[in-house]
Motif scaffolding. Structure first.
Motif, mmCIF file in Angstrom:
data_model
loop_
_atom_site.group_PDB
_atom_site.id
_atom_site.type_symbol
_atom_site.label_atom_id
_atom_site.label_comp_id
_atom_site.label_asym_id
_atom_site.label_seq_id
_atom_site.Cartn_x
_atom_site.Cartn_y
_atom_site.Cartn_z
ATOM 1 N N LEU A 109 0.824 -1.211 0.000
ATOM 2 C CA LEU A 109 0.000 0.000 0.000
ATOM 3 C C LEU A 109 0.858 1.261 0.000
ATOM 4 C CD1 LEU A 109 -2.740 -1.190 2.513
ATOM 5 C CD2 LEU A 109 -3.100 -0.669 0.079
ATOM 6 N N LEU A 110 1.906 1.272 0.825
ATOM 7 C CA LEU A 110 2.786 2.448 0.883
ATOM 8 C C LEU A 110 3.532 2.645 -0.437
ATOM 9 C CD1 LEU A 110 4.133 2.113 4.534
ATOM 10 C CD2 LEU A 110 2.474 3.786 3.662
ATOM 11 N N GLU A 111 4.018 1.556 -1.037
ATOM 12 C CA GLU A 111 4.703 1.657 -2.336
ATOM 13 C C GLU A 111 3.724 2.129 -3.410
ATOM 14 O OE1 GLU A 111 6.609 -2.102 -3.100
ATOM 15 O OE2 GLU A 111 8.090 -1.777 -1.516
ATOM 16 N N HIS A 112 2.517 1.599 -3.391
ATOM 17 C CA HIS A 112 1.481 1.983 -4.349
ATOM 18 C C HIS A 112 1.206 3.487 -4.263
ATOM 19 C CE1 HIS A 112 -2.348 1.931 -6.526
ATOM 20 N NE2 HIS A 112 -2.943 2.443 -5.467
ATOM 21 N N GLU A 113 1.051 3.994 -3.047
ATOM 22 C CA GLU A 113 0.781 5.425 -2.868
ATOM 23 C C GLU A 113 1.971 6.277 -3.286
ATOM 24 O OE1 GLU A 113 -0.774 6.225 1.039
ATOM 25 O OE2 GLU A 113 -2.537 4.959 0.703
ATOM 26 N N ASN A 114 3.184 5.826 -2.956
ATOM 27 C CA ASN A 114 4.370 6.601 -3.330
ATOM 28 C C ASN A 114 4.526 6.716 -4.832
ATOM 29 O OD1 ASN A 114 5.490 7.622 -0.960
ATOM 30 N ND2 ASN A 114 6.276 5.613 -0.410
ATOM 31 N N LYS A 115 4.219 5.648 -5.557
ATOM 32 C CA LYS A 115 4.388 5.713 -7.007
ATOM 33 C C LYS A 115 3.245 6.463 -7.694
ATOM 34 C CE LYS A 115 2.549 1.400 -8.622
ATOM 35 N NZ LYS A 115 2.715 0.035 -8.829
ATOM 36 N N ASN A 116 2.130 6.676 -6.988
ATOM 37 C CA ASN A 116 0.981 7.370 -7.588
ATOM 38 C C ASN A 116 0.736 8.753 -6.983
ATOM 39 O OD1 ASN A 116 -0.189 5.385 -9.511
ATOM 40 N ND2 ASN A 116 -0.238 4.120 -7.689
ATOM 41 N N LYS A 117 1.709 9.292 -6.262
ATOM 42 C CA LYS A 117 1.558 10.628 -5.642
ATOM 43 C C LYS A 117 1.195 11.681 -6.660
ATOM 44 C CE LYS A 117 4.338 10.736 -1.473
ATOM 45 N NZ LYS A 117 5.520 11.289 -0.860
#
Length: 154
Positions: A146-154
């Motif tokens: 989830l954290l990686e997903h959010e970081n790549k879609n900021k």
């Protein structure tokens, strides 16, 4: 008596069961199997927003919540979690300070663990003081995803 409705979403990190009454979404949990969907308008709206979130389009959920569980303290923590911006993290101590009880770090961790609305109330964005991933009811691998997903879609 309030009728409870359930809907299911097959996310990239597992099946999510969403429950709602006529007032709002009451819970969102990872489950092992799909159940029988009994959608109402709130469930349908939530499933659409989850799909948008997992596709990287949605940063904030705009859905009515209905707390059916938890203490006043837990509600205070859960409301503070909603203020953590998409793609960002904070510590349990940061949340304790935000709710005006700096010494309640362990209690904040306990409340975070009991969050019945994961993802919508972003408990995955809370990390240890050293930035290390700690505790997530859905499994640390999901928290990391989830954290990686959010970081790549900021």
């Amino acid at each position: 008596m309030n009728e409870i409705f359930k809907g299911y979403y097959s996310s990239p990190i597992g099946i999510i069961e969403v429950s709602a009454d006529n007032q709002g979404i009451t819970s969102l949990y990872f489950v092992d199997t799909l159940g029988i969907s009994e959608n109402n308008n709130l469930i349908s709206k939530c499933l659409t927003q989850l799909d948008e979130y997992f596709k990287g389009f949605r940063k904030d959920f705009e859905i009515t919540l209905s707390y059916k569980f938890g203490t006043e303290f837990q509600h205070k923590v859960w409301n503070a979690l909603k203020n953590i911006s998409y793609g960002n993290t904070c510590s349990y101590k940061d949340i304790a300070i935000a709710i005006g009880n700096e010494k309640a770090v362990r209690a904040v961790g306990g409340a975070n663990n009991k969050n019945p609305l994961s993802i919508i109330i972003p408990c995955h964005r809370v990390v240890g003081m050293n930035g290390k991933l700690v505790g997530y009811g859905g499994g640390l691998w999901r928290k990391e995803w989830l954290l990686e997903h959010e970081n790549k879609n900021k």
